[in-house]
Design an enzyme around this catalytic site. Structure first.
Site, PDB file in Angstrom:
ATOM      1  N   GLU A 286      48.865  45.078  38.508  1.00 41.31           N
ATOM      2  CA  GLU A 286      47.533  45.682  38.765  1.00 41.31           C
ATOM      3  C   GLU A 286      47.085  44.401  38.465  1.00 41.31           C
ATOM      4  O   GLU A 286      47.055  43.702  37.163  1.00 41.31           O
ATOM      5  CB  GLU A 286      47.359  46.387  37.708  1.00 41.31           C
ATOM      6  N   CYS A 320      38.627  42.148  36.799  1.00 41.66           N
ATOM      7  CA  CYS A 320      39.010  42.056  38.126  1.00 41.66           C
ATOM      8  C   CYS A 320      38.140  42.856  39.316  1.00 41.66           C
ATOM      9  O   CYS A 320      37.978  42.523  40.171  1.00 41.66           O
ATOM     10  CB  CYS A 320      40.519  42.917  37.693  1.00 41.66           C
TER      11      CYS A 320
END
Ligand SMILES: NC(=O)c1ccc[n+]([C@@H]2O[C@H](COP(=O)([O-])OP(=O)(O)OC[C@H]3O[C@@H](n4cnc5c(N)ncnc54)[C@H](O)[C@@H]3O)[C@@H](O)[C@H]2O)c1
Ligand SMILES: N[C@@H](CCC=O)C(=O)O
Length: 515
Positions: A286, A320
């Site tokens: 990720e 993020c």
């Protein structure tokens, strides 16, 4: 009977009793700064000569702790120990594995403010951000424990005459867990205990900026009674032991969360078959984002600007999921810029431990310099509306910054800055706004503020992001509610906190017996 999963409530810090508890927790943690911590292999505490020194980003002369640093021989031992422990851990019934997680969640709940205080001091999270990180870690323990119990039940297959057919999920073996520093408890906990409750054993290499809160997690798993060797705690340099672990032939999967470049590097290393390796390694990676929020002409501009500010500057933009591109449609542009300028200037930048700080420090010297470099680029690519200053004399502080009139393909509109910098782009129409939003290599989060039903429906179909939010902030996905993970270069779309997650660390076996 087990209670159904429910998200851990967040702490209301406007209440004086909660403020008092948090201040006490900060004092307690401050009295413990500067201690030494071991690495842990097979339950054995090992102190090495070389240390990773962790500093307070709000005050970089303050040492949070010194954590033993592993070298390759210890990495080899950690992998072998995990492989040995797998032989017994895989035999532990799933319900019993889940109970370790429930026990760990209960311990975290009792130590909630203390854990948050460690993150305030070690990661520079303000109180609310640290509290949310701890709550998410508790959620992930509770959620994945229940999911494993669910997956251990007989799985649905079509009945076939004369045969008994079953499908069951089995663990892989040894995994390497590589989390980032920005959710140093929640992501570390989730990426570790997901594979573990699925029956795997792991080597956990924490991020070098936040190894002390990672050690607290290990302490809690040990207190919960997790057998030695199931999680092996191996702080060390990504380059030195990271590559070694990823390439190791006994390793079956890598669960990585971090930057695009490191994720792609790990993916390519893991694709090479090491001598003696008998399987294809699974990589869950990720990675970063360059997330956009669109403000449409028809919407409540005050609410929209408030949502953008929370998304762009929460934890100094070091998520993020953070909004780093704001795309404003047509005539909304000027009024949005006016509101942004006024409100961003009111945000309080300062040490994370002070109650009321909106924007704390960025994590370290390298990040500070990188973000200030992007601000310099922004001065050439856009019009500075607010912020632009930094001060790294005591801590790594960068004031929330807004650039207007940015071109969609400008560097500050394409590259992940991972700091409190927002690029504002004007679009003539909603269609153009969607096209601009999609025009990056990332696809993690996105947002739309609009009252126009047709526009929202179009965004549902065409806005290409793993987590899309309408008329709310684009950060703060809740476990079980908004499974988290992106498209394109944002990663493998593992959907942390979702029902599919544990299956990524298991293989399904179909057994058929004819009578
Ligand atoms: N998509 C998500 O869910 C998600 C969540 C949080 C953070 N992130 C991303 O993470 C990044 C910020 O985190 P970071 O600075 O810790 O990222 P990073 O890639 O620098 O480091 C992540 C981890 O990888 C390790 N590492 C570095 N080099 C390695 C190597 N060669 N082999 C093995 N491991 C290695 C680091 O020590 C750290 O533990 C941002 O890009 C952010 O967007 C993504
Ligand atoms: N899951 C978090 C982001 C994690 C990345 O940094 C959120 O939804 O804000």
């Amino acid at each position: 009977m087990l209670m159904p999963f429910a998200n851990e409530p967040l702490t209301d810090f406007t209440r004086e009793d909660n403020q008092k508890k948090m201040k006490e927790a900060l004092e307690k943690v401050k009295s413990r700064l500067g201690r030494e911590y071991p690495l842990i292999i097979g339950g054995e505490q090992i102190y090495t000569e070389e240390k990773i020194v962790s500093y307070n980003p709000s005050c970089h002369s303050e040492v949070i702790g010194r954590v033993s640093r592993a070298h390759q021989a210890l990495a080899q031992r950690a992998v072998e120990t995990a492989a040995e422990a797998f032989l017994s851990w895989r035999q532990v019934p799933p319900e019993a594995r889940a109970r370790y997680l429930f026990k760990a969640a209960a311990i975290m709940r009792k130590r909630k403010h203390e854990l948050s205080a460690w993150m305030v001091l070690e990661a520079g999270k303000n109180w609310a951000e640290a509290d949310a990180d701890t709550a998410e870690a508790i959620d992930l323990l509770e959620f994945y424990g229940r999911e494993m119990i669910h997956l251990a039940q007989p799985q649905p297959v079509t009945p076939y005459p004369g045969e008994e057919n079953t499908l069951e999920y089995l663990p892989f073996g040894v995994g390497v867990i590589i989390p980032p520093w920005n959710f140093p408890l929640a992501i570390l906990t989730g990426t570790t205990v997901g594979p573990v409750v699925a029956g795997n054993t792991v080597v956990l290499k924490p991020a070098s900026n936040t190894p002390v809160i990672a050690y607290m997690f290990m302490e809690i798993m040990q207190e919960a009674g997790l057998p030695p060797g199931v999680i092996n705690f191996l702080p060390g340099s990504g380059g030195e032991i990271g590559d070694f672990l990823v390439e190791h032939p006994l390793v079956h999967f890598i669960n990585f969360t971090g930057s695009r470049d490191v994720g792609l590097h790990i993916n390519s290393l893991a694709a090479r078959i090491a001598p003696g390796q008998k399987w294809i390694k699974r990589v869950v990676a990720e990675m970063g984002g360059k997330n956009a929020i669109i403000i449409d002409e028809e919407c409540n501009l005050d609410e929209a600007v408030a949502g953008v500010i929370t998304s762009a500057y929460g934890f100094s933009g070091q998520k993020c999921s953070a909004c780093s591109r704001l795309i404003v449609v047509g005539d909304a542009y000027r009024p949005v810029l006016d509101r942004l300028t006024e409100r961003v200037a009111q945000l309080k930048t300062g040490p994370a431990e002070e109650y009321g700080t909106d924007v704390g420090p960025v994590i370290d010297d390298a990040s500070y310099n990188k973000i200030m470099g992007y601000i310099q680029i922004g001065r050439e690519e856009g019009r500075l509306l607010v912020g632009g200053q930094g001060d790294n004399s005591r801590g790594y502080f960068i004031w929330p910054t807004v650039f207007a009139d940015v071109a969609p393909r400008a560097r500050i509109a394409q590259e992940e800055i991972f700091g409190p910098v927002l690029a504002v782009i004007q679009a003539k129409t909603f269609d153009e706004a969607i096209a601009i939003a999609n025009d990056t290599e990332y696809g993690l989060t996105g947002g739309v503020y609009s009252r126009n039903r047709a526009h929202l429906e179009k965004a549902r179909r065409e806005f290409h992001a793993g987590n899309l939010y309408f008329n709310r902030k684009c950060t703060g996905a809740l476990v079980g509610v908004q499974p988290f993970g992106g498209f394109k270069m944002s990663g493998t779309n593992s959907k942390a906190g979702g029902r599919e997650y544990l299956k990524l660390f298991m293989q399904a076996k179909s057994i058929s017996e004819r009578f």
